[in-house]
Scaffold this active site. Structure first.
Site, PDB file in Angstrom:
ATOM      1  N   ASP A 227      24.153  86.967 -70.457  1.00  0.00           N
ATOM      2  CA  ASP A 227      23.627  87.625 -71.642  1.00  0.00           C
ATOM      3  C   ASP A 227      24.846  88.138 -72.413  1.00  0.00           C
ATOM      4  O   ASP A 227      25.965  88.238 -71.871  1.00  0.00           O
ATOM      5  CB  ASP A 227      22.651  88.760 -71.295  1.00  0.00           C
ATOM      6  CG  ASP A 227      21.785  89.140 -72.510  1.00  0.00           C
ATOM      7  OD1 ASP A 227      22.146  88.770 -73.646  1.00  0.00           O
ATOM      8  OD2 ASP A 227      20.750  89.805 -72.319  1.00  0.00           O
TER       9      ASP A 227
HETATM   10  C1  BGC Z   1      19.912  89.655 -75.836  1.00  0.00           C
HETATM   11  C2  BGC Z   1      19.651  88.173 -75.621  1.00  0.00           C
HETATM   12  C3  BGC Z   1      20.119  87.409 -76.832  1.00  0.00           C
HETATM   13  C4  BGC Z   1      21.585  87.697 -77.049  1.00  0.00           C
HETATM   14  C5  BGC Z   1      22.187  86.968 -78.232  1.00  0.00           C
HETATM   15  C6  BGC Z   1      21.349  89.927 -76.219  1.00  0.00           C
HETATM   16  O1  BGC Z   1      21.514  91.250 -76.592  1.00  0.00           O
HETATM   17  O2  BGC Z   1      19.595  90.366 -74.665  1.00  0.00           O
HETATM   18  O3  BGC Z   1      18.303  87.946 -75.392  1.00  0.00           O
HETATM   19  O4  BGC Z   1      19.902  86.033 -76.662  1.00  0.00           O
HETATM   20  O5  BGC Z   1      21.758  89.088 -77.278  1.00  0.00           O
HETATM   21  O6  BGC Z   1      21.691  87.460 -79.424  1.00  0.00           O
END
Ligand code: BGC
Length: 739
Positions: A227
């Protein structure tokens, strides 16, 4: 060798590939690896414009905003979700996106979860099926899907550090189960690891999770990416099986150094590079020329229509515009729709029709439609007074209530289930006019309805429905569309009834999953707790009967369940027939029943369909904590079929075959365990002679006590049993079993 020898350079080159080139791209390697583009999201492409800020939220290229997962899940329609996935994949291709960051599929442990709108259900079966359909659809277009967030990311509070503390059985049966289904059935090419820790280990650096469970047990062969910003220790993460750090933290040299000085075997780096290569081979690299935005809007509308859950209806719906002179539409959400949630999944839609406009278009000039916002930035009292005036002269009031953007989003959890107080005041004032009132909700997480739902004629759960939600709602309210959504999460009466009430979201860096397996309906139904609306519930404009349940055992330990669903009403409609497996015995340590299959059937009036579903033996398995394995114990199970977890229409008992697993015995196995063992039991009988039988007659309570004693303890009872005897007995019993 110096630092600059070719071999050294090649390690550095490969290490460079293990993190992104920037926030949304992978690194390329001349001639071997192309640069891939990644993009959110789960319900629409959020491709950041070139030169925008790093996150790009709110400034992305317009894309179809399909219903978020909370709504898509409520369709219980895998075929439809597959088509939504394919449309997402098509849009990704047209925007040059190779990897889509979704679906989101964490379990809704608490209705307070800030990101519940991005997740599918409180139940792992429906989550796994819907997410698999989504992955199938996306990947059918040559775009990698990225199920997320692996794993046990069930809250936003302290999400980047908190340790979700839970037992292995709960982990396997509830929190990993849907991921297992997706990995085995839909074979995603990528997966995103979660921010949080699990029992102390960062999910993004947990070898047991990313390699042991995911790759070795489930056979995952795609890449695992972090993530955004989830990596704490580059070397530990790569070693654990995390292939790609996103976005890059500029620390690739830590990987290269670790390989050079032997702290990280080069084979780990090579395996990662190989997986990145496989990903590049799998995805379609060439960009396509646009997509049919009208066709995609139509899919978004169809999906939104099927997402709407009719919770309550005294018969007022569907509205007959020809019989109404004046319709009052109240509530700001009708004019300024809330159609998606906040955070990384936010899409700039290609178009947006508010429900108010869609209602006006549907009614044309058959009736007058009046509008009052009822709540908003202006003074509360005057807005309510104006709304009441509008309602007083109308035949029906359609009141659009819900949670404002600031009440729920990625990044924080809610602290209560209530609608804003101003809206509750408005609703009370409207219902007091005596004009029949229909409430339409816009919300990502469930809201409490218990204080007021009985005062309204109908209650429509509209979730967050994406860009076509307004039209879909008008269709359902006026009967051009039929409501066919069902709840994938229970609506409790009050927050204190929820199973994680006392432990969500934890504190001091930990959240204890004290309710274990008893998440959602598994708790409410087992403990017989009254709820506002049960899991699986949803009304239609018709009625259905269930008939002729048949259950037959099939090879491999599963069984075939078949039954007939008949439309007994006067309108066409869809039923979501749900199959639960329950236990015939009184075990309190397991949920009273669990969803194991479902099917959505569309039937015309009078029409019926024979439904058949094969439950694999896994549908009867539980995670055995003492042996770290799925275990099917033979015996009676209940097969229940119905329209919700509390609307079981047919049920029958079936005798399930056990999987034949026999526990190994040890000197520390109890007398009860020895007695249950096919070989050990006989040995024990010979050894003890009539002891057990005699004791059972004379003092049954003594036998009860003895049953719990490890055999080795009897070596001091003066009955001639020695430690050596017991060891030989255990070895013989275990050896005999393997023959
Ligand atoms: C989120 C993800 C997301 C990523 C990119 C993170 O903060 O938890 O679900 O895909 O950001 O935007």
């Amino acid at each position: 060798m110096t630092e600059n020898t070719p071999e050294m350079d090649s390690v550095a080159d490969r290490a460079r590939l293990t993190s992104g080139a920037d926030t949304w791209h992978t690194e390329e390697a001349a001639g071997t690896l192309p640069r891939l583009m990644l993009s959110d999201g789960p319900h629409g492409i959020r491709q950041q414009r070139e030169g925008g800020d790093a996150l790009g939220i709110g400034d992305s290229v317009p894309a179809t905003c399909f219903p978020p997962a909370v709504a898509l899940g409520s369709t219980w329609n895998c075929e439809l979700v597959q088509r939504v996935g394919a449309a997402l994949g098509e849009e990704a291709r047209a925007q040059g996106v190779h990897v889509l960051l979704g679906p989101g599929m964490n379990i809704k442990r608490s209705p307070l979860g800030g990101r519940n709108f991005e997740y599918i259900s409180e139940d792992p079966h429906v989550t796994g099926e819907i997410a698999s359909a989504m992955v199938d659809g996306i990947q059918s277009q040559g775009v990698a899907a990225t199920p997320k967030h692996f794993a046990v990311n069930n809250q936003e509070s302290d999400r980047m550090r908190v340790s979700a503390d839970l037992d292995e059985q709960t982990l396997r049966e509830i929190y990993l189960n849907a991921f297992e289904t997706v990995v085995r059935d839909a074979r995603p090419w990528a997966l995103m690891s979660a921010y949080n820790r699990i029992n102390g280990d960062f999910a993004s650096a947990a070898d047991w999770l990313l390699t042991g469970v995911l790759r070795r047990e489930w056979g995952f062969d795609g890449i695992v990416m972090s993530d955004w910003g989830a990596v704490a220790d580059r070397v530990a993460s790569l070693h654990a099986g995390l292939d790609l750090e996103m976005p890059p933290s500029g620390t690739d040299d830590q990987i290269a150094d670790a390989v050079r000085d032997g702290a990280l075997e080069e084979s780990f780096l090579d395996a990662t590079v190989e997986r990145l290569r496989l990903l590049a081979e799998r995805v379609a690299l060439e960009r396509t020329q646009g997509y049919d935005a009208d066709a995609h809007h139509a899919i978004a509308r169809e999906a939104a229509t099927e997402s709407i859950v009719l919770l309550r209806n005294d018969g007022i719906l569907p509205l007959d515009a020809d019989r109404l002179e004046r319709i009052a539409v109240i509530g700001e959400f009708a004019a300024v729709p809330r159609f998606q949630g906040g955070g990384s999944s936010r899409v700039v839609p290609t178009r947006l029709t508010p429900a108010l406009d869609a209602i006006r278009a549907t009614i044309a000039d058959r009736a007058e439609v009046t509008y009052a916002p009822g709540f908003g930035a202006e003074g509360e009292d005057s807005l309510i007074a104006a709304a009441v005036e509008t309602v007083r002269v109308a035949d029906v009031a359609l009141v659009f209530l819900g949670l404002p953007d600031h009440a729920e989003s990625e990044g924080f959890d809610r602290t209560d289930l209530d609608l804003p107080f101003a809206q509750l005041r408005l609703l009370q004032a409207v219902t007091e006019t005596g004009v029949p009132t229909v409430v339409v909700l816009s919300n990502g997480g469930v809201v409490s309805v218990s204080d007021w739902h009985q005062s309204v004629a109908a209650l429509v759960e509209g979730w967050l429905l994406g860009q076509a939600g307004g039209e879909a709602m008008a269709d359902v309210l006026f009967g051009t569309g039929a409501p066919s959504g069902r709840l994938t999460e229970t609506i409790p009466l009050q927050l204190s009834d929820t199973p994680s009430y006392r432990t969500f979201p934890g504190g001091a860096g930990h959240v204890r999953y004290g309710e274990g397996l008893f998440v959602g309906y598994r708790h409410y139904d087992s403990a017989d707790v009254e709820v506002a609306y049960p899991f699986g519930h949803g009304l239609t404009y018709t009625s259905f009967a269930y008939e002729d349940l048949e259950v037959a055992r099939v090879e491999g330990g599963g069984c075939r369940v078949s039954f007939t669903v008949r439309n007994t009403g006067e309108r066409a409609g869809s039923e979501v027939a749900q199959v639960y497996v329950g236990r015939d015995d009184a075990r309190k340590d397991r949920p009273i029943h669990e969803l194991r299959a479902f099917v959505k059937v569309h039937l015309k009036p009078g029409e019926s369909a024979r439904v058949e579903r094969v439950l694999p033996s896994r549908a009867f398995a539980e995670w055995d904590l003492s042996h770290d394995r799925w275990n099917v114990t033979g015996g009676a199970r209940l097969i229940e079929v119905g329209g919700s977890s509390r609307d079981i229409r047919l049920s029958t008992s079936v005798d399930v075959e056990g999987d034949g697993f026999v526990n190994e015995l040890s000197p520390w196995s109890t007398i009860a365990e020895w007695r249950a063992h096919p070989v050990g039991g006989e040995m024990l009988t010979k050894l003890m002679g009539g002891f057990g039988a005699g004791v059972a007659d004379r003092a049954p309570e003594l036998l009860q006590m003895v049953l719990q004693i490890p055999l080795i303890k009897l070596t001091s009872w003066g009955i001639g049993l020695t430690v050596e005897n017991v060891e030989v007995m255990a070895a013989t019993a275990n050896g005999d079993r393997s023959e």
